[in-house]
Design a protein around this motif. Structure first.
Motif, PDB file in Angstrom:
ATOM      1  N   VAL A 149       0.820  -1.205   0.000  1.00 13.64           N
ATOM      2  CA  VAL A 149       0.000   0.000   0.000  1.00 13.64           C
ATOM      3  C   VAL A 149       0.859   1.263   0.000  1.00 13.64           C
ATOM      4  O   VAL A 149       0.619   2.203  -0.768  1.00 13.64           O
ATOM      5  CB  VAL A 149      -0.969   0.003   1.202  1.00 13.64           C
ATOM      6  CG1 VAL A 149      -1.647   1.359   1.357  1.00 13.64           C
ATOM      7  CG2 VAL A 149      -2.019  -1.091   1.038  1.00 13.64           C
ATOM      8  N   VAL A 150       1.885   1.295   0.841  1.00 16.08           N
ATOM      9  CA  VAL A 150       2.729   2.484   0.940  1.00 16.08           C
ATOM     10  C   VAL A 150       3.473   2.725  -0.372  1.00 16.08           C
ATOM     11  O   VAL A 150       3.540   3.859  -0.867  1.00 16.08           O
ATOM     12  CB  VAL A 150       3.715   2.358   2.121  1.00 16.08           C
ATOM     13  CG1 VAL A 150       4.782   3.445   2.063  1.00 16.08           C
ATOM     14  CG2 VAL A 150       2.961   2.431   3.443  1.00 16.08           C
ATOM     15  N   GLN A 151       4.027   1.678  -0.955  1.00 16.75           N
ATOM     16  CA  GLN A 151       4.752   1.845  -2.216  1.00 16.75           C
ATOM     17  C   GLN A 151       3.811   2.290  -3.336  1.00 16.75           C
ATOM     18  O   GLN A 151       4.151   3.166  -4.143  1.00 16.75           O
ATOM     19  CB  GLN A 151       5.444   0.541  -2.608  1.00 16.75           C
ATOM     20  CG  GLN A 151       6.303   0.667  -3.859  1.00 16.75           C
ATOM     21  CD  GLN A 151       6.897  -0.641  -4.319  1.00 16.75           C
ATOM     22  OE1 GLN A 151       6.278  -1.694  -4.161  1.00 16.75           O
ATOM     23  NE2 GLN A 151       8.109  -0.598  -4.871  1.00 16.75           N
ATOM     24  N   ALA A 154       2.840   5.963  -2.678  1.00 25.31           N
ATOM     25  CA  ALA A 154       3.997   6.837  -2.902  1.00 25.31           C
ATOM     26  C   ALA A 154       4.223   7.035  -4.398  1.00 25.31           C
ATOM     27  O   ALA A 154       4.476   8.161  -4.859  1.00 25.31           O
ATOM     28  CB  ALA A 154       5.240   6.244  -2.249  1.00 25.31           C
ATOM     29  N   THR A 155       4.112   5.959  -5.160  1.00 26.84           N
ATOM     30  CA  THR A 155       4.285   6.052  -6.612  1.00 26.84           C
ATOM     31  C   THR A 155       3.220   6.944  -7.230  1.00 26.84           C
ATOM     32  O   THR A 155       3.517   7.831  -8.041  1.00 26.84           O
ATOM     33  CB  THR A 155       4.216   4.652  -7.244  1.00 26.84           C
ATOM     34  OG1 THR A 155       5.177   3.797  -6.624  1.00 26.84           O
ATOM     35  CG2 THR A 155       4.482   4.708  -8.733  1.00 26.84           C
ATOM     36  N   LEU A 156       1.966   6.729  -6.857  1.00 27.29           N
ATOM     37  CA  LEU A 156       0.863   7.498  -7.423  1.00 27.29           C
ATOM     38  C   LEU A 156       0.874   8.951  -6.952  1.00 27.29           C
ATOM     39  O   LEU A 156       0.258   9.810  -7.590  1.00 27.29           O
ATOM     40  CB  LEU A 156      -0.465   6.829  -7.054  1.00 27.29           C
ATOM     41  CG  LEU A 156      -0.682   5.446  -7.679  1.00 27.29           C
ATOM     42  CD1 LEU A 156      -1.842   4.721  -7.003  1.00 27.29           C
ATOM     43  CD2 LEU A 156      -0.933   5.562  -9.176  1.00 27.29           C
ATOM     44  N   SER A 157       1.556   9.212  -5.860  1.00 30.40           N
ATOM     45  CA  SER A 157       1.696  10.588  -5.380  1.00 30.40           C
ATOM     46  C   SER A 157       2.709  11.375  -6.194  1.00 30.40           C
ATOM     47  O   SER A 157       2.720  12.612  -6.149  1.00 30.40           O
ATOM     48  CB  SER A 157       2.131  10.597  -3.903  1.00 30.40           C
ATOM     49  OG  SER A 157       1.140  10.052  -3.076  1.00 30.40           O
ATOM     50  N   CYS A 158       3.573  10.675  -6.913  1.00 31.39           N
ATOM     51  CA  CYS A 158       4.666  11.333  -7.644  1.00 31.39           C
ATOM     52  C   CYS A 158       4.566  11.217  -9.158  1.00 31.39           C
ATOM     53  O   CYS A 158       5.261  11.942  -9.877  1.00 31.39           O
ATOM     54  CB  CYS A 158       6.006  10.747  -7.183  1.00 31.39           C
ATOM     55  SG  CYS A 158       6.394  11.081  -5.445  1.00 31.39           S
ATOM     56  N   SER A 168      -3.120  12.603  -0.527  1.00 29.33           N
ATOM     57  CA  SER A 168      -3.976  12.586   0.662  1.00 29.33           C
ATOM     58  C   SER A 168      -4.115  11.167   1.210  1.00 29.33           C
ATOM     59  O   SER A 168      -4.064  10.947   2.430  1.00 29.33           O
ATOM     60  CB  SER A 168      -5.349  13.163   0.311  1.00 29.33           C
ATOM     61  OG  SER A 168      -6.230  13.086   1.404  1.00 29.33           O
ATOM     62  N   GLU A 169      -4.275  10.194   0.302  1.00 34.37           N
ATOM     63  CA  GLU A 169      -4.372   8.798   0.737  1.00 34.37           C
ATOM     64  C   GLU A 169      -3.036   8.299   1.298  1.00 34.37           C
ATOM     65  O   GLU A 169      -3.010   7.495   2.236  1.00 34.37           O
ATOM     66  CB  GLU A 169      -4.812   7.914  -0.435  1.00 34.37           C
ATOM     67  CG  GLU A 169      -6.237   8.179  -0.919  1.00 34.37           C
ATOM     68  CD  GLU A 169      -7.291   7.893   0.150  1.00 34.37           C
ATOM     69  OE1 GLU A 169      -7.022   7.089   1.072  1.00 34.37           O
ATOM     70  OE2 GLU A 169      -8.375   8.492   0.069  1.00 34.37           O
ATOM     71  N   TYR A 170      -1.935   8.784   0.752  1.00 35.49           N
ATOM     72  CA  TYR A 170      -0.606   8.420   1.241  1.00 35.49           C
ATOM     73  C   TYR A 170      -0.422   8.896   2.679  1.00 35.49           C
ATOM     74  O   TYR A 170       0.055   8.154   3.547  1.00 35.49           O
ATOM     75  CB  TYR A 170       0.446   9.032   0.311  1.00 35.49           C
ATOM     76  CG  TYR A 170       1.879   8.619   0.567  1.00 35.49           C
ATOM     77  CD1 TYR A 170       2.211   7.474   1.290  1.00 35.49           C
ATOM     78  CD2 TYR A 170       2.931   9.380   0.043  1.00 35.49           C
ATOM     79  CE1 TYR A 170       3.537   7.104   1.491  1.00 35.49           C
ATOM     80  CE2 TYR A 170       4.259   9.022   0.231  1.00 35.49           C
ATOM     81  CZ  TYR A 170       4.550   7.884   0.966  1.00 35.49           C
ATOM     82  OH  TYR A 170       5.862   7.520   1.169  1.00 35.49           O
ATOM     83  N   VAL A 171      -0.826  10.146   2.949  1.00 32.45           N
ATOM     84  CA  VAL A 171      -0.770  10.663   4.325  1.00 32.45           C
ATOM     85  C   VAL A 171      -1.606   9.782   5.256  1.00 32.45           C
ATOM     86  O   VAL A 171      -1.163   9.404   6.350  1.00 32.45           O
ATOM     87  CB  VAL A 171      -1.268  12.123   4.381  1.00 32.45           C
ATOM     88  CG1 VAL A 171      -1.415  12.586   5.835  1.00 32.45           C
ATOM     89  CG2 VAL A 171      -0.315  13.049   3.639  1.00 32.45           C
ATOM     90  N   MET A 201     -10.204   2.317   1.490  1.00 27.85           N
ATOM     91  CA  MET A 201      -9.132   3.258   1.219  1.00 27.85           C
ATOM     92  C   MET A 201      -8.641   3.806   2.560  1.00 27.85           C
ATOM     93  O   MET A 201      -9.411   3.872   3.537  1.00 27.85           O
ATOM     94  CB  MET A 201      -9.606   4.391   0.320  1.00 27.85           C
ATOM     95  CG  MET A 201      -9.843   3.978  -1.124  1.00 27.85           C
ATOM     96  SD  MET A 201      -8.353   3.360  -1.969  1.00 27.85           S
ATOM     97  CE  MET A 201      -7.396   4.881  -2.153  1.00 27.85           C
ATOM     98  N   PRO A 202      -7.371   4.206   2.666  1.00 26.05           N
ATOM     99  CA  PRO A 202      -6.838   4.673   3.956  1.00 26.05           C
ATOM    100  C   PRO A 202      -7.643   5.799   4.593  1.00 26.05           C
ATOM    101  O   PRO A 202      -7.880   5.793   5.816  1.00 26.05           O
ATOM    102  CB  PRO A 202      -5.424   5.113   3.600  1.00 26.05           C
ATOM    103  CG  PRO A 202      -5.031   4.225   2.471  1.00 26.05           C
ATOM    104  CD  PRO A 202      -6.292   4.065   1.656  1.00 26.05           C
TER     105      PRO A 202
END
Length: 486
Positions: A149-151, A154-158, A168-171, A201-202
């Protein structure tokens, strides 16, 4: 062909001057296109910037602790994926609501009867509706997703579209790790970051997740009680009405001028005046005060009057077909009815396949030399390409569609081929499947699929060796005839 068999054949080929003969392996139609290339320097710069931003201030240390070394390009492929083959409602429903899943749901309703009763009492949500979500989202906890989930986030955030949303979901995901509700090794799910037995979703987790088993953690991965209570809480917060059905299938009069518009809620008296009845011809009940008309395939297909609880299902995932799958599965589990057909058939002569039928289709394609990869009952691009190539090779319309027509065709073609003789009878297979579903043992399912695939692979090897030996025999005959002529 195994290395042992190949080493035995090569000396013979060399003697005949044919050592340079090239054997072409069957094409694998499950081969994936190259994944997008990610700039790792860009990824690290992006994460550095995020760690310094105000949005990530509360989880800066957690970001550093669980910072991925590199992005996952496969999630970008999923983000940008445009289906080549449109999925009709009869295909969508056939794979999500089949006999296997209903049997699995009935077993789950009995196994978790106590916790479901307590959830029903506390949240006012029908236990079978909760089971419907559970079954559609993760096949009752057996398919939770394998992406970190984190990876993924993080990828979709960048990279890619909707970076603001995924940041927002990454946070939120980092907050979950910081709170300790989900163990890092368990924090896996879909490509978009949804996780757990009912795929939250987170951000939704932070708002609505429940600790129903009282252990101090909201563990939607390992605790069925937490996951099911959280699902009930989601539906309740989405406007679910206690004591009401989601809706029901109806019969339309032949001359009705109607369209698919479930949002246009009208009193039940309105629909009665139009001549709409239940499918058995009886009068519409008063269990819904207002309802909208749902026509997933137009007036010639199944018709439904749906209420507020159907809209709550829709809020879980914005798709009417998805909401109908939950509703239909819920009904069949409650009724303990494994007949998953609606009273009005879909307007097609080529309906969709159950997962069992999809596995049979994949096994047949493998046996015929169209390597689709893993036999898993999931009709993906690899299977569709294999169907399309088989259709092209055999003078059929190459539409790549995995429906009843091609299934029946392949079953007929392979009916007398060896793998059918070694398969268990249908009754025995149902018994084995029922036992597996009752225990929720995903490992057993995976093992069965692997064994089937291995057996088919061996049969293909035998076929290849037989073809080689026949070829050698022909070459020898030609050589002997040539010598006699000299």
């Amino acid at each position: 062909m195994s290395s042992t068999k190949l080493s035995a054949v090569l000396p013979v080929l060399s003697t005949l001057g044919l050592a340079s003969l090239v054997f072409i392996a069957p094409t694998s139609y499950a081969e994936q296109k190259p994944l997008p290339t990610l700039d790792n320097n860009q990824f690290n710069v992006c994460l550095d910037n995020l760690s310094q931003s105000s949005a990530f201030a509360s989880v800066k240390d957690t970001l550093a602790q669980y910072r991925p070394a590199q992005g996952d390009p496969s999630v970008l492929e999923s983000l940008d994926y445009q289906p080549e083959f449109q999925k009709e409602p009869w295909d969508y429903l056939a794979s999500l609501v089949d006999e296997e899943r209903v049997i699995d749901g009935i077993a789950a309703s009995e196994r978790y009867a106590d916790v479901l009763a307590r959830i029903e009492a506390q949240y006012g949500v029908n236990r079978y509706d909760v089971l419907g979500v559970w079954g559609v989202e993760s096949d009752f906890g057996t398919t939770l997703g394998k992406k970190e989930v984190v990876q993924s986030l993080a990828t979709l955030s960048c990279f890619g579209r909707r970076q603001s949303y995924f940041r927002s979901e990454y946070v939120s995901a980092l907050k979950i790790l910081k709170q300790g509700d989900i163990a890092p090794n368990d924090f896996k799910g879909s490509w978009a970051g949804a996780f757990g037995q009912t795929q939250f979703m987170p951000s939704t987790f932070l708002q609505l997740a429940q600790d129903f088993d009282g252990d101090g953690r909201k563990d939607l991965v390992n605790s069925q009680a937490d996951a099911l209570a959280s699902t009930a809480n989601f539906l309740k917060n989405s406007g679910y009405q206690s004591g009401q059905p989601w809706g029901y299938e109806v019969r339309l009069p032949a001359n009705i001028n109607a369209s698919n518009d479930r949002k246009n809620k009208q009193p039940i008296s309105h629909w009665r005046n139009l001549g709409i009845t239940l499918v058995d011809g009886s009068e519409l009940p008063d269990s819904l005060s207002n309802a909208g008309l749902l026509l997933p395939a137009g007036k010639n297909g199944p018709a439904f009057l749906v209420g507020r609880n159907f809209d709550a299902f829709y809020a879980y995932n914005a798709s009417e077909n998805y909401a109908l799958a939950i509703a239909h599965l819920s009904d069949r589990i409650e009724q303990q009815n494994t007949d998953v057909d609606f009273a009005t058939p879909w307007p097609t002569d080529d309906p969709g396949l159950s997962r069992k039928q999809s596995r049979e289709l994949q096994q047949a394609l493998n046996l015929l030399g169209y390597d689709i990869g893993e036999v898993d009952g999931i009709i993906g691009d690899g299977t569709r390409r294999a169907i399309q190539q088989y259709q092209t090779d055999n003078g059929l319309t190459p539409d790549g569609r995995a429906g009843k027509k091609i299934h029946q065709h392949l079953m007929h073609v392979t009916a007398n081929m060896p793998q059918h003789e070694s398969e268990p009878a249908d009754e025995d297979q149902h018994t084995a499947d029922d036992d597996q579903l009752a225990t929720g043992n995903a490992h057993s399912a995976s093992k069965k699929i692997s064994e089937t695939k291995s057996g088919l692979s061996k049969l293909l090897q035998i076929k290849s060796l037989t073809a080689i030996l026949i070829g050698l025999f022909i070459v020898l005959v030609i050589a002997l005839v040539s010598r006699r002529k000299r």
